[in-house]
Design a protein around this motif. Structure first.
Motif, PDB file in Angstrom:
ATOM      1  N   TYR A 518      43.448  32.335  37.140  1.00 36.81           N
ATOM      2  CA  TYR A 518      42.815  33.268  38.089  1.00 36.81           C
ATOM      3  C   TYR A 518      41.472  32.638  38.080  1.00 36.81           C
ATOM      4  N   ALA A 519      40.959  32.851  39.492  1.00 39.39           N
ATOM      5  CA  ALA A 519      39.618  32.486  39.785  1.00 39.39           C
ATOM      6  C   ALA A 519      38.650  33.896  39.801  1.00 39.39           C
ATOM      7  N   GLN A 520      37.506  33.585  39.042  1.00 41.85           N
ATOM      8  CA  GLN A 520      36.780  34.804  39.018  1.00 41.85           C
ATOM      9  C   GLN A 520      35.289  34.397  39.187  1.00 41.85           C
ATOM     10  N   LYS A 521      34.517  35.254  40.264  1.00 41.00           N
ATOM     11  CA  LYS A 521      33.329  34.268  40.658  1.00 41.00           C
ATOM     12  C   LYS A 521      32.245  34.943  39.374  1.00 41.00           C
ATOM     13  N   SER A 522      31.237  34.099  39.327  1.00 47.24           N
ATOM     14  CA  SER A 522      30.427  34.217  38.307  1.00 47.24           C
ATOM     15  C   SER A 522      29.581  35.539  38.035  1.00 47.24           C
ATOM     16  N   TYR A 523      29.600  36.359  39.327  1.00 45.10           N
ATOM     17  CA  TYR A 523      28.952  37.618  39.307  1.00 45.10           C
ATOM     18  C   TYR A 523      29.718  38.699  38.892  1.00 45.10           C
ATOM     19  N   VAL A 524      31.023  38.326  38.637  1.00 47.17           N
ATOM     20  CA  VAL A 524      31.983  39.493  38.318  1.00 47.17           C
ATOM     21  C   VAL A 524      32.130  39.273  36.790  1.00 47.17           C
ATOM     22  N   THR A 525      31.980  40.495  36.214  1.00 50.70           N
ATOM     23  CA  THR A 525      31.969  40.527  34.758  1.00 50.70           C
ATOM     24  C   THR A 525      33.073  41.621  34.166  1.00 50.70           C
ATOM     25  N   ASP A 526      33.465  41.550  32.834  1.00 51.79           N
ATOM     26  CA  ASP A 526      34.060  42.353  32.265  1.00 51.79           C
ATOM     27  C   ASP A 526      35.534  43.009  32.654  1.00 51.79           C
ATOM     28  N   VAL A 527      35.943  41.708  33.240  1.00 54.11           N
ATOM     29  CA  VAL A 527      37.699  42.034  33.657  1.00 54.11           C
ATOM     30  C   VAL A 527      38.233  41.557  32.126  1.00 54.11           C
ATOM     31  N   PHE A 528      39.397  42.220  32.053  1.00 52.50           N
ATOM     32  CA  PHE A 528      40.053  41.970  30.928  1.00 52.50           C
ATOM     33  C   PHE A 528      41.521  41.762  31.216  1.00 52.50           C
ATOM     34  N   LYS A 529      42.406  40.979  30.685  1.00 54.44           N
ATOM     35  CA  LYS A 529      43.690  40.795  30.764  1.00 54.44           C
ATOM     36  C   LYS A 529      44.513  41.266  29.682  1.00 54.44           C
ATOM     37  N   PRO A 530      45.366  42.070  29.530  1.00 52.31           N
ATOM     38  CA  PRO A 530      46.304  42.268  28.417  1.00 52.31           C
ATOM     39  C   PRO A 530      47.527  41.411  28.724  1.00 52.31           C
ATOM     40  N   LEU A 531      48.185  41.084  27.544  1.00 55.32           N
ATOM     41  CA  LEU A 531      48.966  39.834  27.440  1.00 55.32           C
ATOM     42  C   LEU A 531      50.154  39.961  28.513  1.00 55.32           C
ATOM     43  N   ASN A 532      50.696  41.358  28.615  1.00 56.55           N
ATOM     44  CA  ASN A 532      51.832  41.455  29.490  1.00 56.55           C
ATOM     45  C   ASN A 532      51.216  42.206  30.793  1.00 56.55           C
ATOM     46  N   ARG A 533      50.316  42.009  31.211  1.00 61.11           N
ATOM     47  CA  ARG A 533      49.949  42.690  32.614  1.00 61.11           C
ATOM     48  C   ARG A 533      48.959  41.732  33.532  1.00 61.11           C
ATOM     49  N   TYR A 534      48.764  42.171  34.681  1.00 59.68           N
ATOM     50  CA  TYR A 534      47.869  41.551  35.572  1.00 59.68           C
ATOM     51  C   TYR A 534      46.200  42.084  35.141  1.00 59.68           C
ATOM     52  N   PRO A 535      45.484  41.182  35.337  1.00 63.16           N
ATOM     53  CA  PRO A 535      43.979  41.434  35.076  1.00 63.16           C
ATOM     54  C   PRO A 535      43.525  42.786  35.376  1.00 63.16           C
ATOM     55  N   TYR A 536      42.897  43.580  34.673  1.00 64.00           N
ATOM     56  CA  TYR A 536      42.388  44.859  34.912  1.00 64.00           C
ATOM     57  C   TYR A 536      40.745  44.798  35.430  1.00 64.00           C
ATOM     58  N   PHE A 537      40.494  45.633  36.234  1.00 65.60           N
ATOM     59  CA  PHE A 537      39.076  45.785  36.828  1.00 65.60           C
ATOM     60  C   PHE A 537      38.553  47.299  36.475  1.00 65.60           C
ATOM     61  N   ILE A 538      39.121  47.673  35.462  1.00 66.49           N
ATOM     62  CA  ILE A 538      38.716  49.351  35.135  1.00 66.49           C
ATOM     63  C   ILE A 538      37.444  49.521  34.755  1.00 66.49           C
ATOM     64  N   TYR A 539      37.005  48.345  33.911  1.00 65.72           N
ATOM     65  CA  TYR A 539      35.621  48.523  33.355  1.00 65.72           C
ATOM     66  C   TYR A 539      34.820  47.248  34.066  1.00 65.72           C
ATOM     67  N   ALA A 540      35.420  46.650  34.982  1.00 63.03           N
ATOM     68  CA  ALA A 540      34.371  45.538  35.427  1.00 63.03           C
ATOM     69  C   ALA A 540      33.283  45.873  36.219  1.00 63.03           C
ATOM     70  N   ASP A 541      32.299  44.890  36.570  1.00 63.62           N
ATOM     71  CA  ASP A 541      31.134  45.039  37.268  1.00 63.62           C
ATOM     72  C   ASP A 541      30.842  43.764  37.801  1.00 63.62           C
ATOM     73  N   MET A 542      29.845  44.229  38.876  1.00 62.10           N
ATOM     74  CA  MET A 542      29.513  43.104  39.663  1.00 62.10           C
ATOM     75  C   MET A 542      27.834  43.051  39.771  1.00 62.10           C
ATOM     76  N   ASN A 543      27.368  41.562  39.930  1.00 60.39           N
ATOM     77  CA  ASN A 543      25.846  41.791  40.057  1.00 60.39           C
ATOM     78  C   ASN A 543      25.083  41.972  38.993  1.00 60.39           C
ATOM     79  N   LYS A 544      25.457  41.970  37.642  1.00 63.16           N
ATOM     80  CA  LYS A 544      24.790  42.260  36.707  1.00 63.16           C
ATOM     81  C   LYS A 544      23.327  41.711  36.461  1.00 63.16           C
TER      82      LYS A 544
END
Length: 544
Positions: A518-544
């Motif tokens: 997957y591609a992720q812009k540098s200003y997007v942070t704290d995305v995490f991906k469980p091994l058997n799931r699509y990436p999670y944005f639950i605790y993601a942030d932008m423009n830190k």
């Protein structure tokens, strides 16, 4: 250090994820017209969901959204472990089948109603209701009486889930199940609001009537265009949800989606065109992340029609495919050639790679392929030229198309046959597979939980996801044996034997084991991906 061990280590390293590091870049979010402080992450969902009812969903085009707007008793954490979600705590009785879950005190639905144990009891029994015809009902067969109720042999009152009060849920299983807590994080196990569903059977079709219990809530659904979810102020952990919302576009053309990402219209993108992944890898582009996956890319054979009812034909077609060339030259995302239906990344009874002891059950063997193919043609009364009437069915995607074209050419060059290609929307493909309206179809499976059983039980005779219509009594008995015990040695050996039977019969043709670039812009942070799931944005942030 052997290759398979390296594969396992790399998958585990990716899984334990890395909150993506924050770094400065010239990239900045494009103005979306939102108020300056609003953080809306923009991405693409690829396909229009067939439903956003957790009990009826059956694919990643639905589950990626559902994983952000609902939550089960347990949930995935950023460090790769399972932690309590709606549950505060649980106990497991000495019988190893009776769980007692205590719910959190501060959990509410997006409409402000309290989430109760009665909602869970209602939701799980609803998913098992034979009148609902949920494809994933079989995931509740772990509950005592679940299969009996779903198949008409028992009553709903005998199902092993009961709300003892608003905060206490008692669950009784048919047999000890080592991965049951992880199952409660799976979307079919998500609760729905009993009052809302009973008052309006169409509750899940319109954002104005949609109610959920996760970190985000559904606010907009323009069919075949976009889905918007916004932060749920009633979520118990809302203080740690940094995004104001997520805008999921619905575009099935990967190249168009990539152009939008490059043009600043998306902040995050998966899947990526295969050529783009190769280019980004070659350039060491920091925006590329190769996510780990417990998943297998395969083709179904319709074993109920000639000549695909002939095992020699099926095995010949499987042996005539050069999987290494497909992953190296076409997929190009670090995928691993399939050695069976169970992918790398899961451990056996000795805490070693399951795939090693299971063995290499799929191979490229042109000499044997040609021999079996000729024998199969003779037995079935078909000629090589007859294959021109058959097609590989795949859902619209440039990647799926290129793989289908490569396999089409390999079969032409290696076996002298011509097959057609047919692409349709993802939901149409799923519907046609269920109806048996195909000869060969592209499929993929991501583990519902991290155990080989999540792949092995797909092809038992009664499985609603057994689109190949494989039916083998010995296979069914081995899967049942593996499900009836927590003895890891017994479980794993039964699953290894079952997988060998499956590959000896080849109702499905494994091609490769996935990764998820997957591609992720540098200003997007704290995305995490469980091994058997699509990436999670639950605790993601932008423009830190």
């Amino acid at each position: 250090m052997n290759k398979k061990f390296l594969i396992l280590v790399s998958l585990l390293l990716v899984t334990v994820m890395v909150f993506t590091a924050c770094s400065k870049s010239a990239d900045t979010p494009k103005d979306t017209g939102n108020k300056p402080t609003e953080k809306i992450l923009r991405t693409n969902n690829s396909s229009e969901p067939g439903t956003l009812d957790p009990a009826l969903a059956q694919g990643t085009h639905e589950s990626w959204v559902l994983d952000h707007i609902f939550e089960g008793l347990f949930k995935h954490s950023p460090d790769g472990t399972m932690i309590p979600g709606m549950a505060k705590e649980y106990t497991l009785a000495d019988d190893e089948v009776t769980y007692t879950f205590t719910l959190r005190d501060d959990i509410k639905w997006s409409n402000g109603d309290p989430v109760t144990a009665h909602d869970f009891e209602y939701s799980w029994k609803r998913a098992l209701d034979p009148n609902l015809a949920a494809e994933y009902a079989y995931q509740f067969y772990y509950l005592k009486g679940g299969e009996a109720y779903n198949t008409g042999a028992g009553s709903v009152d005998e199902v092993g889930v009961k709300a003892l009060d608003d905060k206490t849920l008692e669950v009784t299983l048919e047999a000890p199940t080592a991965y049951f807590l992880e199952l409660t994080s799976f979307y079919t196990y998500f609760p729905v609001n009993q009052k809302v569903v009973e008052a309006n059977p169409d509750w899940a079709k319109n954002p104005s009537t949609y109610v959920s219990n996760g970190p985000f809530k559904l606010t907009e659904w323009v069919h075949n265009a976009k889905i918007v979810v916004m932060k749920n102020e009633n979520y118990y952990d809302a203080a740690n949800v940094k995004l104001d919302g997520i805008d999921f576009a619905i575009l099935d053309d990967e190249n168009t989606a990539w152009q939008k990402y490059e043009g600043g219209e998306f902040d995050f993108l998966t899947p990526l065109p295969q050529a783009v992944v190769a280019q980004m890898k070659a350039q060491n582009n920091p925006e590329l992340v190769i996510g780990g996956d417990v998943a297998t890319y395969y083709y179904n054979f319709n074993t109920k029609i000639k000549p695909f009812d002939n095992v020699k034909i099926r095995k010949a077609l499987a042996m005539a495919i050069d999987r290494q060339t497909i992953v190296d030259k076409i997929a190009q995302g670090g995928q691993v050639p399939a050695e069976g239906v169970v992918p790398f990344g899961m451990l056996d009874e000795n805490n070693k790679e399951y795939r090693d002891a299971a063995g290499k059950l799929v191979e490229f063997n042109l000499t044997e392929a040609k021999k079996l193919f000729q024998e199969g043609l003779t037995e079935s009364g078909y000629k090589a030229g007859d294959f021109s009437q058959f097609a590989i069915l795949y859902n619209t995607s440039e990647g799926h198309k290129k793989i289908a074209q490569a396999i089409q050419e390999m079969w032409r060059a290696n076996l002298g046959i011509e097959v057609q290609l047919e692409n349709v929307d993802f939901q149409v493909k799923l519907d046609r597979e269920k109806a048996g309206d195909f000869q060969i179809s592209r499929a993929g499976w991501t583990g519902d939980y991290v155990d080989p059983m999540t792949f092995v039980d797909l092809w038992v005779s009664s499985s609603s996801f057994n689109d190949a219509k494989f039916n083998n009594a010995e296979y069914d008995a081995l899967v049942a044996k593996a499900k009836s015990t927590t003895d890891q040695e017994v479980r794993m050996e039964a699953m290894r034997q079952a997988e060998k039977i499956l590959m000896d019969n080849m109702p499905v043709l494994p091609i490769y084991h996935y990764t998820q670039p997957y591609a992720q812009k540098s200003y997007v942070t704290d995305v995490f991906k469980p091994l058997n799931r699509y990436p999670y944005f639950i605790y993601a942030d932008m423009n830190k």
